[in-house]
Design an enzyme around this catalytic site. Structure first.
Site, PDB file in Angstrom:
ATOM      1  CG  HIS A 211      -0.355   0.233   2.405  1.00 13.00           C
ATOM      2  ND1 HIS A 211      -0.677   1.377   3.000  1.00 13.00           N
ATOM      3  CD2 HIS A 211       0.107  -0.488   3.356  1.00 13.00           C
ATOM      4  CE1 HIS A 211       0.099   1.389   4.296  1.00 13.00           C
ATOM      5  NE2 HIS A 211       0.453   0.220   4.605  1.00 13.00           N
ATOM      6  CB  CYS A 336      -3.198  11.784  17.276  1.00 12.97           C
ATOM      7  SG  CYS A 336      -3.776  13.283  16.826  1.00 12.97           S
TER       8      CYS A 336
HETATM    9  C1  LIG Z   1       4.162   2.439   6.230  1.00 12.16           C
HETATM   10  C2  LIG Z   1       5.350   1.856   6.913  1.00 12.16           C
HETATM   11  C3  LIG Z   1       5.734   0.721   7.596  1.00 12.16           C
HETATM   12  C4  LIG Z   1       4.517  -0.297   7.790  1.00 12.16           C
HETATM   13  O1  LIG Z   1       4.216  -0.904   6.947  1.00 12.16           O
HETATM   14  P1  LIG Z   1       2.673  -1.768   6.886  1.00 12.16           P
HETATM   15  O2  LIG Z   1       2.823  -2.573   5.503  1.00 12.16           O
HETATM   16  O3  LIG Z   1       1.759  -0.635   6.949  1.00 12.16           O
HETATM   17  O4  LIG Z   1       2.487  -2.361   8.026  1.00 12.16           O
HETATM   18  C5  LIG Z   1       6.874   0.281   7.994  1.00 12.16           C
HETATM   19  N1  LIG Z   1       8.049   1.286   7.729  1.00 12.16           N
HETATM   20  C6  LIG Z   1       7.976   2.319   6.927  1.00 12.16           C
HETATM   21  C7  LIG Z   1       9.229   3.217   6.718  1.00 12.16           C
HETATM   22  C8  LIG Z   1       6.557   2.514   6.500  1.00 12.16           C
HETATM   23  O5  LIG Z   1       6.572   3.786   5.971  1.00 12.16           O
END
Ligand SMILES: *Cc1c(COP(=O)(O)O)cnc(C)c1O
Length: 412
Positions: A211, A336
């Site tokens: 995502h 938050c």
């Molecule tokens: C979004 C993000 C995560 C977490 O990823 P998910 O797939 O949402 O669990 C971990 N590390 C970084 C740097 C992120 O930007």
């Protein structure tokens, strides 16, 4: 094209799904519903073929071989599996059966890395948290200084999600290779945005998430090196032995197909996207900084992701600023939490005080961001900040030449 509101400029939090990715996923949400582990019929084979294709697509983007890709539910799981999996497998056993060793990470990692490291620390591992330099970059020299005899793992993010700075990953990888220490990198913000090659960069473990690269939520991958060295991990989830025993569970076939397709598209479009987005990013930064004297860019201007800028507005509260520009979705330097507004630990790790950390806004562009959106944002930010400054007693004092650090405030 007319400007559509609201504008989404929080793409480091999550990206929209690319319609082309949805197209690729659709059959696996409808007619092609087989279980990729069903070996006895065409429904299963069809699913397995789709998963194999996705494995190749992901591997190609990062210079890995398909067998080195382990499917996960996202980067939080990938980081947990890499860090805890290495700790349990390689932490030298003590007489009481517990494992111990030294782990190096940074103080500005995503919580997906920080929290597993802190858990291991509670369990008896030694963990070093390196602070980034003021420019937001972690250098190989810092890692070299932290390495010890008993270091078993270095885990350092490729690029920071809040400020967008890029670390010296290739140098850190080389160093870890020389010392024979495993190197994991949380590359969630870097995959598909800047070139990655696990061979060239000496990476042993690397995680990414669907995502954040225009793919679906709830799916990701962990790259686990298979040769020189062959990395072994203790699984977090047992049951069925899927994914070479490292991550059991029925595969999320539509999600995996989406992950693969988003990597394929990134491979094709990354260079053009990066060129266009870094221009838009700089247009945003320059537009804001040239019109607001006191605004400061957080992190180095060059060593940064094409899609990310983070700017502090002294004497203005990030939350109020966001309220004043409600038709633009950005995020502020305050996280938050249930009870309080905590200033971001990432910005504080750069040496920013609480006030500056509170006054920061992160802008995250996407493949679909336009020049009109950026210009509208700059205009909105500038007028909102000016308006808030007019109402700020602190800023009045600064304009009168009072040095706030010398003021003795009443009360407590
Ligand atoms: C979004 C993000 C995560 C977490 O990823 P998910 O797939 O949402 O669990 C971990 N590390 C970084 C740097 C992120 O930007």
């Amino acid at each position: 094209m007319a400007l559509e509101l609201p504008i989404y400029m929080d793409n480091n939090a999550t990206t929209p799904l690319d319609p082309r990715v949805l197209d690729a996923m659709m059959p696996y949400l409808t007619s092609k519903y087989g279980n990729a582990a069903s070996r006895s019929h065409t429904f299963g084979w069809e699913a397995e073929d789709a998963v194999s294709k996705a494995r190749k697509q992901v591997a190609k983007l990062i210079g890995a071989s398909p067998k080195e890709i382990i499917w996960t539910s996202g980067s939080t799981e990938g980081c947990n599996l890499a860090i805890k999996g290495v700790a349990e497998m390689y932490g030298p056993r003590k007489e009481d059966g517990s494992c111990r060793g030294h782990i190096i990470t940074t103080s500005y990692e995503h919580k997906a890395v920080l929290d597993p490291c802190k858990r291991l620390q509670r369990e008896g591992f030694d963990v070093t948290f390196i602070d980034p330099h003021e420019d937001g970059v972690i250098t190989a020299a810092q890692v070299a200084e932290a390495i010890r005899e008993d270091t078993i793992l270095v885990t350092i993010m490729w690029a920071n999600n809040e400020i967008g700075t890029i670390n010296e990953v290739d140098e850190i990888g080389k160093l870890c290779k020389e010392k024979g220490i495993l190197f994991h990198t949380d590359a969630t913000q870097a995959v598909g945005k800047i070139p990655i090659d696990v061979e060239r960069d000496g990476v042993d473990l690397l995680c990414g998430s669907g995502h954040k690269i225009y793919g679906p939520k709830g799916v990701g991958f962990l790259y686990v090196r298979r040769r020189k060295p062959r990395v072994r991990l203790s699984p977090m989830i047992d049951g069925g032995g899927h994914e070479r025993g490292m991550r059991s569970g029925t595969l999320n076939v539509p999600g995996i197909v989406g992950m693969g397709e988003s990597c394929e598209l990134a491979g094709k479009e990354m260079n053009a996207d990066a060129e266009r987005l870094s221009k838009l990013r700089d247009r945003l930064i320059d537009g804001v900084l040239s019109q607001l004297d006191m605004a400061v860019l957080n992190g180095d201007k060059e060593k940064r992701l094409p899609q990310t800028a983070n700017i502090s507005f002294p004497y203005v509260e990030g939350e109020s600023l966001m309220m004043a520009m409600k038709d633009i979705a950005v995020s502020s330097g305050s996280a938050c939490t249930s009870a309080s507004l905590e200033p971001s630990y990432v910005l504080k790790s750069l040496g920013l005080g609480d006030e500056l950390a509170h006054s920061s806004i992160r802008f995250g562009l996407s493949r679909w961001s336009t020049e009109e959106e950026v210009d509208y944002t700059v205009e909105k930010v500038v007028s909102a900040v000016n308006h808030l400054l007019e109402m700020s007693p602190l800023y009045d004092m600064v304009k009168e030449g009072i040095d706030l650090s010398t003021v003795e405030w009443g009360g407590h």
